[in-house]
Scaffold this active site. Sequence first.
Site, PDB file in Angstrom:
ATOM      1  N   GLU A  24       0.835  -1.221   0.000  1.00  0.00           N
ATOM      2  CA  GLU A  24       0.000   0.000   0.000  1.00  0.00           C
ATOM      3  C   GLU A  24       0.861   1.259   0.000  1.00  0.00           C
ATOM      4  OE1 GLU A  24      -3.119   0.043  -1.161  1.00  0.00           O
ATOM      5  OE2 GLU A  24      -3.617  -1.361   0.447  1.00  0.00           O
ATOM      6  N   THR A  62       2.763   2.131  -2.252  1.00  0.00           N
ATOM      7  CA  THR A  62       4.061   1.815  -2.850  1.00  0.00           C
ATOM      8  C   THR A  62       4.060   2.092  -4.350  1.00  0.00           C
ATOM      9  OG1 THR A  62       3.249  -0.445  -2.979  1.00  0.00           O
ATOM     10  CG2 THR A  62       4.811   0.037  -1.210  1.00  0.00           C
ATOM     11  N   ASP A  63       2.861   2.189  -4.963  1.00  0.00           N
ATOM     12  CA  ASP A  63       2.844   2.273  -6.443  1.00  0.00           C
ATOM     13  C   ASP A  63       3.513   3.540  -6.949  1.00  0.00           C
ATOM     14  OD1 ASP A  63       0.617   3.872  -5.683  1.00  0.00           O
ATOM     15  OD2 ASP A  63      -0.733   3.032  -7.210  1.00  0.00           O
ATOM     16  N   SER A 120     -25.824   7.099 -16.021  1.00  0.00           N
ATOM     17  CA  SER A 120     -25.511   6.089 -15.010  1.00  0.00           C
ATOM     18  C   SER A 120     -26.750   5.751 -14.189  1.00  0.00           C
ATOM     19  CB  SER A 120     -24.420   6.587 -14.067  1.00  0.00           C
ATOM     20  OG  SER A 120     -24.334   5.706 -12.959  1.00  0.00           O
ATOM     21  N   GLY A 124     -13.563   2.844  -1.548  1.00  0.00           N
ATOM     22  CA  GLY A 124     -12.143   2.684  -1.850  1.00  0.00           C
ATOM     23  C   GLY A 124     -11.848   1.398  -2.592  1.00  0.00           C
ATOM     24  N   LEU A 125     -12.846   0.885  -3.316  1.00  0.00           N
ATOM     25  CA  LEU A 125     -12.619  -0.321  -4.116  1.00  0.00           C
ATOM     26  C   LEU A 125     -12.515   0.042  -5.600  1.00  0.00           C
ATOM     27  CD1 LEU A 125     -15.072  -2.725  -2.213  1.00  0.00           C
ATOM     28  CD2 LEU A 125     -12.596  -2.543  -1.950  1.00  0.00           C
ATOM     29  N   SER A 126     -12.201   1.305  -5.848  1.00  0.00           N
ATOM     30  CA  SER A 126     -11.859   1.790  -7.184  1.00  0.00           C
ATOM     31  C   SER A 126     -13.002   1.822  -8.183  1.00  0.00           C
ATOM     32  CB  SER A 126     -10.719   0.969  -7.788  1.00  0.00           C
ATOM     33  OG  SER A 126      -9.552   1.278  -7.158  1.00  0.00           O
ATOM     34  N   ASP A 157      -4.585   0.822  -9.380  1.00  0.00           N
ATOM     35  CA  ASP A 157      -6.009   0.516  -9.549  1.00  0.00           C
ATOM     36  C   ASP A 157      -6.319   0.160 -10.999  1.00  0.00           C
ATOM     37  OD1 ASP A 157      -5.888   1.380  -6.981  1.00  0.00           O
ATOM     38  OD2 ASP A 157      -6.964   3.257  -7.309  1.00  0.00           O
TER      39      ASP A 157
END
Length: 388
Positions: free
Chosen positions: A32, A34-35, A66, A124-126, A172
């Site tokens: 986390e 780190t990207d 949507s 936060g699950l993209s 992500d």
Amino acid sequence: MKKLEQEFIEQFGEEGERALYFAPGRVNLIGEHTDYNGGHVFPCALSVGTYAVARKREDQKVRFYSMNFPSHGIIESSLDSLIYSDEDDWANYPKGVIALFQQDYAIPQGVDIAYYGNIPNGAGLSSSASIELATAVVLRDLFHLSIEMVEMVKLSQKAENEFVGVNCGIMDQFAIGMGKKDHAVLLNCDTLTYKQTPIRLEDHALIIANTNKRRGLADSKYNERRMQCEEALKALQEELDVTSLGDVTEEQFEAYKHLIIDAETRKRARHAVYENRRTMKAVNFLNEGDVEAFGKLMNESHVSLRDDYEVTGNELDAMVEASWKEGAVGSRMTGAGFGGCTISIVEKDNVEAFIKNVGVSYKHQTGLEGDFYVVEIGDGAHRVVEGI
Ligand code: GLA
């Protein structure tokens, strides 16, 4: 899916040929923050995500709808005037992707796209990267573009960075584009070399727990962490020949950390360096079938994110501590932090009791109701059906 198709017809009319596409959400197992530091991440694609029904138009209009935001109605723009606008809200994501594609690929005609997402909102699950990649596969498919998935991943990240103005890393979009059923992706974010790793947890399950704490102020704190890491890297580069914190070993860090004068900045860099190495070690353990050892490193990851990177907060800490107490083999926050979800490894026999007891304890600690999901790892972005 039927409902989405009906909604498409209702909003945009029936004529013409449509196709259905899907892009997943993602959860990161370890690695986390780190990207953007040139380190490793280990995310997987989820079976929940964003569905899109799309159709080419004869003119230059692009129109989006949507089912998740019906009050916004149809959001319309044109291929020659794709600019960011607050008013367009969620539709800035697909607009951004189309704008970025246009720079490198010919998009000759407009499109109508209707979306429906079943990723829990703001968790936060993209969900945003999921909309981006869903849009990217629509464009590739409808306009027969010769473009690799990795390129679409990069363009989607660029759309988020430059068009929407969110300074995210590549994790992500990469997980969502390159994910594979029952696998996680070990990605070196510096070189973009990656390895699909089978997730065989035998008698264990992966559980996502949503704290239902919205990630307020997350963007500004995210950017602050990025800047601190850049500062730390510059300081280390005075004596070390490295291009990113992902290049730095733990030993090098200990030997040269004095170059980072500010104590807080030093802690941030310590997280980035140790988390990267931890991720590589964790994946090795998993490959050897040592789920317990993998879980321990997940726990260490959380502690480092809590104490050194300081991106957890009461809710995430309460959820993780309750999970540890309920016997999770490993549990940590996942994603950017400041709210959102945790990810835990739990014995299959214990899943029901775990969800019940952690839920009670979390509510007692925070007053909030948590939501729990058993993770199913799905495939990356793809077309589901054509000619509908
Ligand atoms: C967010 C960003 C990712 C990554 C994570 C933290 O999800 O979009 O690029 O930086 O935070 O690991």
